[in-house]
Design an enzyme around this catalytic site. Structure first.
Site, PDB file in Angstrom:
ATOM      1  N   HIS A  29       0.833  -1.201   0.000  1.00 50.14           N
ATOM      2  CA  HIS A  29       0.000   0.000   0.000  1.00 50.14           C
ATOM      3  C   HIS A  29       0.870   1.256   0.000  1.00 50.14           C
ATOM      4  CE1 HIS A  29      -2.349  -3.306   1.646  1.00 50.14           C
ATOM      5  NE2 HIS A  29      -3.443  -2.677   1.275  1.00 50.14           N
ATOM      6  N   LEU A 120      -8.279  -2.980  10.942  1.00 51.85           N
ATOM      7  CA  LEU A 120      -8.430  -1.541  11.161  1.00 51.85           C
ATOM      8  C   LEU A 120      -9.114  -1.232  12.487  1.00 51.85           C
ATOM      9  CD1 LEU A 120      -9.413  -0.640   7.491  1.00 51.85           C
ATOM     10  CD2 LEU A 120      -7.249  -0.113   8.631  1.00 51.85           C
ATOM     11  N   ILE A 188     -10.237   8.932   1.103  1.00 53.31           N
ATOM     12  CA  ILE A 188     -10.206   7.827   0.131  1.00 53.31           C
ATOM     13  C   ILE A 188     -10.071   6.514   0.888  1.00 53.31           C
ATOM     14  CG2 ILE A 188      -8.774   6.687  -1.647  1.00 53.31           C
ATOM     15  CD1 ILE A 188     -10.222   9.037  -2.849  1.00 53.31           C
ATOM     16  N   HIS A 260      -4.119   3.341  -3.333  1.00 50.12           N
ATOM     17  CA  HIS A 260      -4.305   2.811  -1.986  1.00 50.12           C
ATOM     18  C   HIS A 260      -3.526   1.512  -1.758  1.00 50.12           C
ATOM     19  CE1 HIS A 260      -6.221   1.050   1.564  1.00 50.12           C
ATOM     20  NE2 HIS A 260      -6.244  -0.055   0.852  1.00 50.12           N
ATOM     21  N   GLU A 409     -16.919  -4.349  24.949  1.00 47.52           N
ATOM     22  CA  GLU A 409     -16.093  -5.560  25.063  1.00 47.52           C
ATOM     23  C   GLU A 409     -14.886  -5.512  24.130  1.00 47.52           C
ATOM     24  OE1 GLU A 409     -19.363  -5.577  24.423  1.00 47.52           O
ATOM     25  OE2 GLU A 409     -20.275  -6.373  26.264  1.00 47.52           O
ATOM     26  N   PHE A 435     -20.178 -13.249  25.011  1.00 48.07           N
ATOM     27  CA  PHE A 435     -19.793 -11.978  24.393  1.00 48.07           C
ATOM     28  C   PHE A 435     -18.301 -11.922  24.057  1.00 48.07           C
ATOM     29  CE2 PHE A 435     -23.566 -10.517  27.061  1.00 48.07           C
ATOM     30  CZ  PHE A 435     -24.472 -10.855  26.063  1.00 48.07           C
ATOM     31  N   ASP A 467     -31.402 -16.611  31.658  1.00 49.22           N
ATOM     32  CA  ASP A 467     -31.147 -15.589  30.637  1.00 49.22           C
ATOM     33  C   ASP A 467     -31.279 -16.148  29.219  1.00 49.22           C
ATOM     34  OD1 ASP A 467     -30.960 -13.265  32.022  1.00 49.22           O
ATOM     35  OD2 ASP A 467     -28.782 -13.303  32.237  1.00 49.22           O
ATOM     36  N   HIS A 471     -27.534 -15.676  25.821  1.00 50.52           N
ATOM     37  CA  HIS A 471     -26.444 -15.507  26.777  1.00 50.52           C
ATOM     38  C   HIS A 471     -25.689 -16.812  27.046  1.00 50.52           C
ATOM     39  CE1 HIS A 471     -28.251 -11.684  27.221  1.00 50.52           C
ATOM     40  NE2 HIS A 471     -27.640 -11.359  28.350  1.00 50.52           N
TER      41      HIS A 471
HETATM   42  C1  LIG Z   1     -11.093  -4.800  10.011  1.00 52.01           C
HETATM   43  C2  LIG Z   1     -10.590  -4.600   8.624  1.00 52.01           C
HETATM   44  N1  LIG Z   1     -11.467  -4.586   7.611  1.00 52.01           N
HETATM   45  C3  LIG Z   1     -11.038  -4.458   6.339  1.00 52.01           C
HETATM   46  C4  LIG Z   1      -9.706  -4.325   6.075  1.00 52.01           C
HETATM   47  C5  LIG Z   1      -9.220  -4.232   4.637  1.00 52.01           C
HETATM   48  N2  LIG Z   1      -8.757  -2.863   4.372  1.00 52.01           N
HETATM   49  C6  LIG Z   1      -7.463  -2.535   4.434  1.00 52.01           C
HETATM   50  S1  LIG Z   1      -7.179  -0.921   4.146  1.00 52.01           S
HETATM   51  C7  LIG Z   1      -8.821  -0.631   3.885  1.00 52.01           C
HETATM   52  C8  LIG Z   1      -9.296   0.753   3.538  1.00 52.01           C
HETATM   53  C9  LIG Z   1      -8.788   1.719   4.509  1.00 52.01           C
HETATM   54  O1  LIG Z   1      -9.044   3.019   4.096  1.00 52.01           O
HETATM   55  P1  LIG Z   1      -8.242   4.201   4.757  1.00 52.01           P
HETATM   56  O2  LIG Z   1      -8.134   3.996   6.211  1.00 52.01           O
HETATM   57  O3  LIG Z   1      -8.848   5.466   4.289  1.00 52.01           O
HETATM   58  O4  LIG Z   1      -6.772   4.024   4.195  1.00 52.01           O
HETATM   59  P2  LIG Z   1      -6.146   4.723   2.918  1.00 52.01           P
HETATM   60  O5  LIG Z   1      -7.052   4.424   1.753  1.00 52.01           O
HETATM   61  O6  LIG Z   1      -6.090   6.148   3.220  1.00 52.01           O
HETATM   62  O7  LIG Z   1      -4.812   4.082   2.761  1.00 52.01           O
HETATM   63  C10 LIG Z   1      -9.557  -1.799   4.050  1.00 52.01           C
HETATM   64  C11 LIG Z   1     -11.017  -1.877   3.892  1.00 52.01           C
HETATM   65  C12 LIG Z   1      -8.828  -4.341   7.167  1.00 52.01           C
HETATM   66  N3  LIG Z   1      -7.513  -4.233   7.016  1.00 52.01           N
HETATM   67  N4  LIG Z   1      -9.303  -4.447   8.432  1.00 52.01           N
END
Ligand SMILES: Cc1ncc(C[n+]2csc(CCOP(=O)(O)OP(=O)(O)O)c2C)c(N)n1
Length: 664
Positions: A29, A120, A188, A260, A409, A435, A467, A471
Site C-alpha cells: 500500500h 483496522l 479515500i 491505496h 467488550e 460476548f 437468561d 447468553h
Molecule cells: C477490520 C478490517 N477490515 C477491512 C480491512 C481491509 N482494508 C485494508 S485498508 C482498507 C481501507 C482503509 O481506508 P483508509 O483507512 O482510508 O486508508 P487509505 O485508503 O487512506 O490508505 C480496508 C477496507 C482491514 N484491514 N481491516
C-alpha cells in the site's frame, strides 16, 4: 529548525522507500505512506521522544500506526531513524517470508513496532490502553519515571470501524490528554471516495465525546507542528484531522483509490521522481538526507540519559519494582503466595461458582502483584473481577487498579492488549463468555502477538440458566480453542481455578481466557497437592482400583457430573475413572507418554462438556461418546436445562453401559 526544503526531501525519502518497496514486492500500500509522509516527518523529527539505540526505553513515546496497511511508513521511519532491526535489506525484502517487514506491522518482528496492526481500528484501541497504562504508572511512579505521549496515525478505515467508537469514548471519558491521534484525512478508501458510504464529521464526533480537535493541512509542516504543540498542552485527548492527498506525488494516481493498495508501476514512479525532484536510485537515500534522519534519531538520547539518571537515583525498592514490572517478571514471592492460598482452600474446600472462586484467587493474586489491573465491560458484579485492592481509576485519579470499561467488550480487549504492550501492567478484564464474540478480534491479536492479556469470561454455559440462549455460549469454547496460542481454561472448582489463574499469570507468551461458571460447583479437589495439576492441561482426578472400563473426561462444571457418573458406573460393576481437562492447549503440549497415561486405555471414552463436540475428538476419538450440546440452549432454570439437554450423570452412565454392552 528544519527548512522547508529539507523537510520535503526527508518526507520524500519515506515516499520513495515506500513506493520502491511496494514495487519490488509487487504488493502493498503505497498511498498512505506517501500521503502521511509529512505528518510522520514532523512527528519524528520534532516531537517523538524515543531512542533507536535503546528502543525499549520504558518512558519512550509510543507511536502506533493504526492504519497497518501503510506499514511501509513505519518501516521507512525505523530504517531512516537508525533502528538496527530494520536495515535497507529488510526494506528490500518487504512482505517476503522471514523478513521483519511483514505486510502489516507485527509486534515482535522489530524494535519500534509497538503493536500488531492491520485489522483496522485495533491500533487506535490499543493506544487507548497504552495511554491508560501511562497514566496508571505515572500515578504510581511519578513524572520522573513515567511521563510520555502516545501518538497514533489512523485513517478513514480505523475511524469507520465500530471499535473506534468504543475506544474514543473511553479515552474521552478518562481525559487521556497524552493521547494524540493524527487522522490521515484523505477521504479515500478502497472502494473510492469515502463519500460513497460516510458523511461523518469526525471532529464533531470526537468533540461530542470529550476530545480536543483540530483541522489542518496535512502537508504543511508548520501547521502539523503547531497542532501537535497545542495538542500536547490540552487537557483532553486530541484528534488532529490532517487533510492529505493519498499517494502524494504520484502524477496521475494521487488523490484516487488507485494508489491505496497496489504498486504504482514503473511509469508512475518515474513520474513521481520527476514531480518530486528525486533522482536517487531505488532504495538509495541521498547521504545528506539519511544523515539528517539519523540525527533526528539521536534527538532524545540526552533525555533518555537524564531519565536513566533519575531511575538510578530512585530508592532501591521503587527502582527494583519498576524494572521488574517493565520486564514483565513476577515477584519471587508469587508462587509461594499461590501455594499458601491453595493450601488454605484444600483445608476447607468451598462450594462456590468458579466465577466466585476466581474472585477469591484474584484476592490473593492482587495482594501479591501490584501490576494487575482489573476491569469489566459493565458486568463487575457478575464477572467477580473486583477485589479489595482494586479501587476504580477515573479521569481525576489513576491511582486505582480497576477500569470500568463500560459496555465496550471489543474496546476493552484491545485496550488490555495496549496495556500489556505498554509494559508494567498485567491486565485482566471480564464479560460473559458468549460476548467473547464481541472481543474476539482483539483476543486473536493477543494470541498472534504472544502477549499476556487475561480474559475473564463468566457465565460459561447453559448453567447460567434463565437468561436463555442469547447468553448461553455453546460454540465459544471450541471457537476460542481454535485460536492458536490461546490458553482456554475451564476450571472445575476453587482449587483448579487458583491453579489456572496461576498459569495464566505466569504465561508470558500467550494470552489466557478463563471460562467460569455462574452456578455453584461442588469441590472435586479436596486434598492439597503442591504440584499445579492444571498446568499439565489434563490429569487423572479419580482413578479406579481395577482396570477401568470407562474414562470420563470433563471440564468445569461438568467434572462434577463426571464424578457422579463414575459413582454410578462403579456401583454397576463397570470401573470408571475421571480425567479433568482444564486446558486443551496445555494438554497438547505434554509428552506423548503423559498424554497416553492420562488418556488411558479403557475401551469406552466419554467427554462431558456443556458445549459443542468440536475439538473433543482429539481426546476421545471419533468413536468416543460426547455428552454436551448440539444446538442452542434455552431459557429455564439451570438444573432443568441440564436434564432437558441430557447432560447428566445418568445419561453418561447409561451411554457408557450401552456401549460396553455393544462391545461385549
Ligand atoms: C477490520 C478490517 N477490515 C477491512 C480491512 C481491509 N482494508 C485494508 S485498508 C482498507 C481501507 C482503509 O481506508 P483508509 O483507512 O482510508 O486508508 P487509505 O485508503 O487512506 O490508505 C480496508 C477496507 C482491514 N484491514 N481491516
Amino acid at each position: 529548525m528544519i527548512s522547508r526544503d529539507k523537510h520535503d526531501r526527508m518526507a520524500n525519502a519515506i515516499r520513495f522507500l515506500s513506493m520502491d518497496a511496494v514495487e519490488k514486492a509487487k504488493s502493498g500500500h503505497p498511498g498512505l505512506p506517501m500521503g502521511a509522509a509529512d505528518i510522520a516527518t514532523v512527528l519524528f523529527t520534532r516531537f517523538m521522544k524515543h531512542d533507536p539505540k535503546n528502543p525499549d526505553w520504558a518512558d519512550r513515546d509510543r507511536f502506533v500506526l493504526s492504519a497497518g496497511h501503510g506499514s511501509m511508513l513505519l518501516y521507512s521511519l525505523l530504517y531512516l531513524l537508525g533502528y538496527e532491526d530494520i536495515t535497507i535489506d529488510e526494506i528490500k525484502n518487504f512482505r517476503q517470508l522471514g523478513s521483519r517487514t511483514a505486510g502489516h506491522p507485527e509486534f515482535g518482528h522489530a524494535a519500534g513496532i509497538e503493536t500488531t496492526t492491520g485489522p483496522l481500528g485495533q491500533g487506535l484501541a490499543n493506544s487507548v490502553g497504552m495511554a491508560i497504562a501511562e497514566r496508571i504508572l505515572n500515578a504510581r511512579y511519578g513524572d520522573d519515571l513515567v511521563d510520555h505521549y502516545t501518538y497514533v496515525l489512523a485513517g478513514d478505515g480505523c475511524l469507520m470501524e465500530g471499535i473506534s467508537q468504543e475506544a474514543l469514548t473511553l479515552a474521552g471519558h478518562l481525559k487521556l490528554n497524552k493521547l494524540i491521534v493524527l487522522f490521515d484525512d484523505n477521504q479515500i478508501s478502497i472502494d473510492g471516495s469515502t463519500s460513497l458510504t460516510d458523511s461523518t464529521d469526525q471532529c464533531e464526533r470526537f468533540e461530542a465525546s470529550g476530545w480536543n480537535t483540530m483541522r489542518i493541512d496535512g502537508h504543511d509542516p508548520d501547521a502539523i507542528a503547531g497542532a501537535i504543540e497545542s495538542a500536547k498542552k490540552a487537557d483532553k485527548p486530541t484528534l488532529i484531522a490532517c487533510r492529505t492527498t493519498i499517494g502524494f506525488g504520484a502524477p496521475t494516481k494521487s488523490g484516487t483509490a488507485k494508489v491505496h493498495g497496489s504498486p504504482l508501476g514503473a511509469e508512475e514512479i518515474a513520474g513521481a521522481r520527476k514531480a518530486l525532484g528525486w533522482d536517487a536510485e531505488p532504495f538509495v537515500v541521498p547521504s545528506d538526507i539519511l544523515d539528517d534522519w539519523r540525527l533526528a534519531g539521536l534527538h532524545s538520547a540526552k533525555e533518555r540519559k537524564a531519565w536513566e539518571d533519575r531511575l538510578a537515583a530512585a530508592d532501591a525498592e521503587t527502582r527494583g519494582e519498576f524494572e521488574r514490572r517493565m520486564r514483565g517478571d513476577l515477584p519471587e514471592t508469587f508462587s509461594a503466595a499461590m501455594l499458601e492460598y491453595k493450601e488454605k482452600l484444600a483445608a476447607e474446600p468451598p462450594k462456590v461458582a468458579s466465577r466466585k472462586a476466581s474472585e477469591m484467587a484474584l484476592e490473593a493474586i492482587n495482594a501479591a502483584l501490584p501490576e494487575t489491573i482489573g476491569g469489566s465491560a459493565d458486568l463487575t458484579g457478575s464477572n467477580n473481577t473486583k477485589t479489595s485492592q482494586t479501587g476504580p481509576i477515573s479521569a481525576e485519579d489513576f491511582s486505582g487498579r480497576y477500569v470500568h470499561y463500560g459496555i465496550r467488550e471489543h474496546g476493552m480487549a484491545a485496550a488490555m492488549n495496549g496495556m500489556t504492550l505498554h509494559g508494567g501492567i498485567i491486565p485482566y478484564g471480564g464479560t460473559f463468555l458468549t460476548f467473547s464474540d464481541y472481543a474476539r478480534p482483539a483476543m486473536r491479536l493477543a494470541s498472534l502477538m504472544q502477549i499476556r492479556s487475561i480474559f475473564v469470561m463468566t457465565h460459561d454455559s447453559i448453567g447460567l440458566g434463565e437468561d436463555g440462549p442469547t447468553h448461553q455460549p455453546v460454540e465459544h469454547l471450541a471457537a476460542l480453542r481454535a485460536i492458536p496460542n490461546h490458553l482456554v481454561f475451564r476450571p472445575a472448582d476453587a482449587i483448579e481455578t487458583a491453579e489456572c489463574w496461576q498459569v495464566a499469570i505466569e504465561s508470558r507468551k500467550a494470552p489466557s481466557t478463563l471460562a467460569l461458571s455462574r452456578q455453584n460447583l461442588a469441590p472435586v479437589r479436596t486434598s492439597h497437592e503442591a504440584d499445579n495439576l492444571c498446568a499439565r492441561g489434563a490429569y487423572e482426578l479419580a482413578g479406579s482400583d481395577d482396570d477401568a472400563r470407562v474414562t470420563l473426561f470433563a471440564t468445569g462444571s461438568e467434572v462434577e457430573v463426571a464424578m457422579a457418573a463414575k459413582a454410578l458406573l462403579d456401583a454397576a460393576g463397570h470401573p470408571a475413572r475421571v480425567v479433568s481437562v482444564p486446558c486443551f492447549e496445555l494438554f497438547e503440549q505434554q509428552s506423548d507418554d503423559y498424554r497416553k497415561a492420562v488418556t488411558g486405555n479403557a475401551p469406552v471414552k466419554i467427554a462431558i462438556e456443556a458445549g459443542i463436540r468440536q475439538g473433543w475428538d482429539a481426546i476421545i476419538g471419533s468413536d468416543g461418546i460426547f455428552i454436551g450440546m448440539t444446538g442452542f440452549g434455552a431459557s429455564a432454570p439451570a438444573p432443568e436445562l441440564y436434564k432437558h439437554f441430557g447432560i447428566t450423570a445418568e445419561a453418561a452412565a447409561s451411554a457408557a453401559q450401552k456401549r460396553l454392552a455393544e462391545l461385549g
